[in-house]
Design an enzyme around this catalytic site. Sequence first.
Site, PDB file in Angstrom:
ATOM      1  N   ASP A  14      -2.836   6.399  -9.989  1.00  0.00           N
ATOM      2  CA  ASP A  14      -2.444   7.952 -10.262  1.00  0.00           C
ATOM      3  C   ASP A  14      -1.161   8.386 -10.308  1.00  0.00           C
ATOM      4  O   ASP A  14      -0.344   8.542  -9.752  1.00  0.00           O
ATOM      5  CB  ASP A  14      -3.589   8.480  -9.225  1.00  0.00           C
ATOM      6  N   SER A 253      -0.034  11.229   1.591  1.00  0.00           N
ATOM      7  CA  SER A 253       0.204   9.915   0.821  1.00  0.00           C
ATOM      8  C   SER A 253      -1.229  10.046  -0.576  1.00  0.00           C
ATOM      9  O   SER A 253      -2.071   9.880   0.241  1.00  0.00           O
ATOM     10  CB  SER A 253       0.020   8.871   1.796  1.00  0.00           C
ATOM     11  N   LYS A 254      -1.273   9.748  -1.580  1.00  0.00           N
ATOM     12  CA  LYS A 254      -2.657   9.580  -2.635  1.00  0.00           C
ATOM     13  C   LYS A 254      -2.820   8.406  -1.413  1.00  0.00           C
ATOM     14  O   LYS A 254      -4.096   8.443  -1.785  1.00  0.00           O
ATOM     15  CB  LYS A 254      -1.402   8.912  -3.934  1.00  0.00           C
ATOM     16  N   ARG A 255      -2.653   7.634  -1.429  1.00  0.00           N
ATOM     17  CA  ARG A 255      -3.501   6.562   0.117  1.00  0.00           C
ATOM     18  C   ARG A 255      -4.203   7.008   0.625  1.00  0.00           C
ATOM     19  O   ARG A 255      -5.795   6.698   1.257  1.00  0.00           O
ATOM     20  CB  ARG A 255      -3.377   5.338   0.054  1.00  0.00           C
TER      21      ARG A 255
END
Length: 478
Positions: A14, A253-255
Amino acid sequence: MSVTTRIAPSPTGDPHVGTAYQALFNSIFAHQHGGKFIVRIEDTDRTRYNATSEGRILDMLDWLGIVPDASPRKEDDLGPYTQSQRAELHQKYAQQLLESGAAYRAFDTPEELEERRKAAEARKDSFLGYDRRDRNLSREESDRRAAAGEEFVIRLKAPLEGQTVIRDRLRGDVVFDNSILDDKVLLKRDGFPTYHLAAMVDDHLMGVTHVIRAEEWLSSTPIHQLILRGLGWDEPEWIHTPWLLSSGGKKYSKRRGDPSVEDFRKMGILPEALLNYLGMMGWSMPNGEELFSVADMQREFSWERVSLGGSTFDVTKLKWLNGRYLREVLSEEDVVARVRDYLNEFGSGLPTEDTAYFAKVVRLMTPRLEVLGDFADKTTYFWSDDFAVDEKAQKAIDAGKEHLPELAGRFGKLGEWNAAAIKQVFHDYAEEKGLKMGKVMPPVRAAAAGTMESPDLPEMLEALGQERVLGRLSRAAG
Ligand code: GLU
C-alpha cells in the site's frame, strides 16, 4: 542554486503516508527553487515486489495533486525512472568499485552465512553483520574463482577504523564510528544491485542535489557516502526529516495498522486536507496558521522551521481539519461535486444524479460533516422512508407524540412549503400551547429523521418535502 530532489519509494504494498510526506517536502523544496522533483521507483528487491504497488504509488501522487517533473510515467533523458531497468548501470559501477579496490567479491553461500550468523549469535557476538571472510582474498584468487563460475556478491570495503562524518542540514555533523559499519552487499548474486548501490548511482546520474528522506535512512548514510566517494562523486546535501509517529508514540506504520493513503481516501479525506496536515508534521507556518495550501507552504517553507522532535499523526485532528476544508475552503458547488465523486467511487448506492435535491442535502449536511465517508450513513432518511430510529430519537418521539397529529395538521395546510413557513408553524403552536420550542421540535425531528443528529429542522423539513414529512409524522404518531 540548482535543485533536484527525489522520492524513491519501493513498490512493496500500500502507498505509505510516509511516501506522501516525503513527496510533499521534496516537491515543495525543489519547486520553491525552480528545481526538479523526480519519482524513482526502487523495485530491485524482487522478494518484496508487489505488482500493483508502483501504479498505486503514482496514482496516489496524482490524487494528491503532487506533480513530479520526471517519473516512470514521465520519462526524460535521465531515465528510466524504474530502477530495475537500470541494472546494467548498477553493474557497471559495481565493477568500477571492484576495480578501484573500494569493493570486493565475497563467495560465501547463503548457507555458510547463516551458519556463521547463528554461531555469532550463540557467542553473543554483538556485531551480526558480515564477518568479512573474503575481504582479503587476493585479486588473482578472486578473479580466478569468478571466472570459474563460482557465485559471488560484491561488497563494500568499509573502513575498519576512524570516523565518518555526515553533514545533515537539520542535524549538523553526525559522527559515526567506522567500526560499526558493515561491509554491505552492493551487487547480489542475481546481478541485481542492493538499495545502497542503486540509490547512490541513480541519485548521481539523475543529478539529485538534495537527498531529503526519512530519519530511518540516516544510519545508512555513511555507506552511501563511501559509495559516492568510491566512485569519485560529490555528495548531495543530506536532509533527514523527523519521524512520523502514530498516536501510541511508536513510528507511524502501515504494518502496525496505521492508515495508508488509500485508507484516508476511502474515509473521505480530501487530498488538500491530507497535504495540509502532512505539512504540519514537523513544520509550521511562520504566522502559526494551521490552514494552509501547498502554494502557501511553498512560499513560506524553510528548513529552519523544521523541528526534529518527531510529530504525532493524529487522525482525529486530520478529520477535524478536513471538516474545515469542507466548510471554510471549498465552495458549496465544489463540496457537492466532491461528495458525488466520492459516492460514485466507493459505491454507496445513493442517487447521485445532478439534482437540486442532492445539492441541497449536501449543503445541509456540510456543517455536520468531517469526512465524506460519513455522508451516506448520516443521510439515510433523505433518500428513503426506510430508516432506523435510534434510541434517543425514539425517546423524543415517546415524550412528545401528543404534539405530532396537530402539528401534522397545520403542516398539511401550508400552501407554501418552505423553511420560514415551517418555522412559523412551530412558533405559533408553541405559543398557543404555552410550550418551549425545545418541547415541540424534538419529536418532529425524531419522526422525520430517526436521529437527533440532523441539520437545521425547518430547512431539513423543507428539503424532505411536505408529503414525506406528513407521512413520517403520522407514522410516528400512529
Ligand atoms: N527505497 C527506499 C524507500 O523505500 C528509499 C530510501 C531513500 O530515500 O534513500 O524508502
